[in-house]
Design a protein around this motif. Structure first.
Motif, PDB file in Angstrom:
ATOM      1  N   THR A   7      14.383 -62.813 -23.110  1.00 26.79           N
ATOM      2  CA  THR A   7      15.411 -61.862 -22.718  1.00 26.79           C
ATOM      3  C   THR A   7      16.115 -62.302 -21.439  1.00 26.79           C
ATOM      4  N   ARG A   8      15.493 -63.167 -20.653  1.00 28.16           N
ATOM      5  CA  ARG A   8      16.103 -63.646 -19.406  1.00 28.16           C
ATOM      6  C   ARG A   8      16.879 -64.926 -19.670  1.00 28.16           C
ATOM      7  N   VAL A   9      18.116 -64.968 -19.171  1.00 33.24           N
ATOM      8  CA  VAL A   9      18.958 -66.154 -19.314  1.00 33.24           C
ATOM      9  C   VAL A   9      19.485 -66.559 -17.938  1.00 33.24           C
ATOM     10  N   ILE A  10      19.762 -67.839 -17.773  1.00 35.20           N
ATOM     11  CA  ILE A  10      20.321 -68.362 -16.531  1.00 35.20           C
ATOM     12  C   ILE A  10      21.837 -68.235 -16.600  1.00 35.20           C
ATOM     13  N   ILE A  11      22.428 -67.670 -15.533  1.00 35.76           N
ATOM     14  CA  ILE A  11      23.880 -67.500 -15.484  1.00 35.76           C
ATOM     15  C   ILE A  11      24.425 -68.114 -14.201  1.00 35.76           C
ATOM     16  N   THR A  12      25.721 -68.386 -14.192  1.00 35.73           N
ATOM     17  CA  THR A  12      26.406 -68.898 -13.019  1.00 35.73           C
ATOM     18  C   THR A  12      27.412 -67.860 -12.553  1.00 35.73           C
ATOM     19  N   LEU A  13      27.372 -67.533 -11.266  1.00 33.59           N
ATOM     20  CA  LEU A  13      28.306 -66.586 -10.672  1.00 33.59           C
ATOM     21  C   LEU A  13      29.340 -67.360  -9.868  1.00 33.59           C
ATOM     22  N   GLU A  14      30.626 -66.997 -10.037  1.00 31.34           N
ATOM     23  CA  GLU A  14      31.704 -67.705  -9.362  1.00 31.34           C
ATOM     24  C   GLU A  14      32.583 -66.720  -8.604  1.00 31.34           C
ATOM     25  N   CYS A  15      33.026 -67.101  -7.411  1.00 30.32           N
ATOM     26  CA  CYS A  15      33.875 -66.253  -6.571  1.00 30.32           C
ATOM     27  C   CYS A  15      35.255 -66.115  -7.210  1.00 30.32           C
ATOM     28  N   ILE A  16      35.723 -64.867  -7.371  1.00 34.02           N
ATOM     29  CA  ILE A  16      37.033 -64.678  -7.988  1.00 34.02           C
ATOM     30  C   ILE A  16      38.163 -64.885  -6.979  1.00 34.02           C
ATOM     31  N   GLU A  17      37.891 -64.701  -5.689  1.00 32.62           N
ATOM     32  CA  GLU A  17      38.913 -64.927  -4.667  1.00 32.62           C
ATOM     33  C   GLU A  17      39.271 -66.415  -4.596  1.00 32.62           C
ATOM     34  N   CYS A  18      38.288 -67.288  -4.624  1.00 37.79           N
ATOM     35  CA  CYS A  18      38.539 -68.730  -4.577  1.00 37.79           C
ATOM     36  C   CYS A  18      39.265 -69.203  -5.829  1.00 37.79           C
ATOM     37  N   ARG A  19      38.979 -68.590  -6.943  1.00 37.45           N
ATOM     38  CA  ARG A  19      39.606 -68.987  -8.201  1.00 37.45           C
ATOM     39  C   ARG A  19      41.088 -68.621  -8.215  1.00 37.45           C
ATOM     40  N   LEU A  20      41.445 -67.476  -7.618  1.00 33.41           N
ATOM     41  CA  LEU A  20      42.830 -67.018  -7.643  1.00 33.41           C
ATOM     42  C   LEU A  20      43.709 -67.711  -6.594  1.00 33.41           C
ATOM     43  N   ARG A  38      19.037 -59.974 -20.568  1.00 33.61           N
ATOM     44  CA  ARG A  38      20.047 -59.778 -21.602  1.00 33.61           C
ATOM     45  C   ARG A  38      20.050 -58.367 -22.172  1.00 33.61           C
ATOM     46  N   ARG A  39      18.906 -57.736 -22.203  1.00 30.19           N
ATOM     47  CA  ARG A  39      18.819 -56.374 -22.765  1.00 30.19           C
ATOM     48  C   ARG A  39      19.389 -55.325 -21.819  1.00 30.19           C
ATOM     49  N   ASN A  40      19.125 -55.474 -20.509  1.00 25.37           N
ATOM     50  CA  ASN A  40      19.585 -54.483 -19.538  1.00 25.37           C
ATOM     51  C   ASN A  40      21.064 -54.614 -19.212  1.00 25.37           C
ATOM     52  N   THR A  41      21.580 -55.840 -19.168  1.00 25.84           N
ATOM     53  CA  THR A  41      22.989 -56.077 -18.832  1.00 25.84           C
ATOM     54  C   THR A  41      23.628 -56.968 -19.885  1.00 25.84           C
ATOM     55  N   PRO A  42      24.050 -56.401 -21.014  1.00 25.59           N
ATOM     56  CA  PRO A  42      24.660 -57.221 -22.066  1.00 25.59           C
ATOM     57  C   PRO A  42      26.071 -57.684 -21.719  1.00 25.59           C
ATOM     58  N   HIS A  43      26.756 -56.968 -20.814  1.00 23.32           N
ATOM     59  CA  HIS A  43      28.109 -57.343 -20.435  1.00 23.32           C
ATOM     60  C   HIS A  43      28.071 -58.391 -19.328  1.00 23.32           C
ATOM     61  N   ARG A  44      29.247 -58.862 -18.923  1.00 27.34           N
ATOM     62  CA  ARG A  44      29.320 -59.863 -17.858  1.00 27.34           C
ATOM     63  C   ARG A  44      28.898 -59.250 -16.524  1.00 27.34           C
ATOM     64  N   PHE A  45      28.088 -59.973 -15.817  1.00 27.89           N
ATOM     65  CA  PHE A  45      27.491 -59.514 -14.574  1.00 27.89           C
ATOM     66  C   PHE A  45      28.426 -59.817 -13.407  1.00 27.89           C
ATOM     67  N   GLU A  46      28.576 -58.885 -12.476  1.00 29.17           N
ATOM     68  CA  GLU A  46      29.333 -59.142 -11.251  1.00 29.17           C
ATOM     69  C   GLU A  46      28.635 -58.479 -10.076  1.00 29.17           C
ATOM     70  N   ILE A  47      28.652 -59.157  -8.941  1.00 28.46           N
ATOM     71  CA  ILE A  47      27.960 -58.691  -7.751  1.00 28.46           C
ATOM     72  C   ILE A  47      28.696 -59.213  -6.523  1.00 28.46           C
ATOM     73  N   LYS A  48      28.568 -58.488  -5.406  1.00 31.47           N
ATOM     74  CA  LYS A  48      29.184 -58.912  -4.163  1.00 31.47           C
ATOM     75  C   LYS A  48      28.229 -59.857  -3.438  1.00 31.47           C
TER      76      LYS A  48
END
Length: 64
Positions: A7-20, A38-48
């Motif tokens: 159920t656990r997957v490795i994800i990459t988080l990217e800064c949206i300010e740097c991308r824009l 994957r079960r608790n957060t099926p949608h795309r994850f975002e965090i500050k």
């Protein structure tokens, strides 16, 4: 026997300010690697998180 995916997957988080920002692309884009359930957060994850290129806390979104 083959193991099924957990159920656990490795994800990459990217800064949206740097991308824009176009002028900031020369410096780089802040990225973090983390895991999510994957079960608790099926949608795309975002965090500050802290962006070392912007020098302040920004929203980091999950990329593929």
């Amino acid at each position: 026997m083959a193991k099924n995916k957990g159920t656990r997957v490795i994800i990459t988080l990217e800064c949206i300010e740097c991308r824009l920002k176009k002028h900031n692309k020369l410096k780089g884009i802040s990225r973090y690697i983390t895991m999510k359930n994957r079960r608790n957060t099926p949608h795309r994850f975002e965090i500050k998180k802290f962006c070392s290129y912007c020098n302040y806390h920004t929203i980091h979104k999950e990329i593929k």
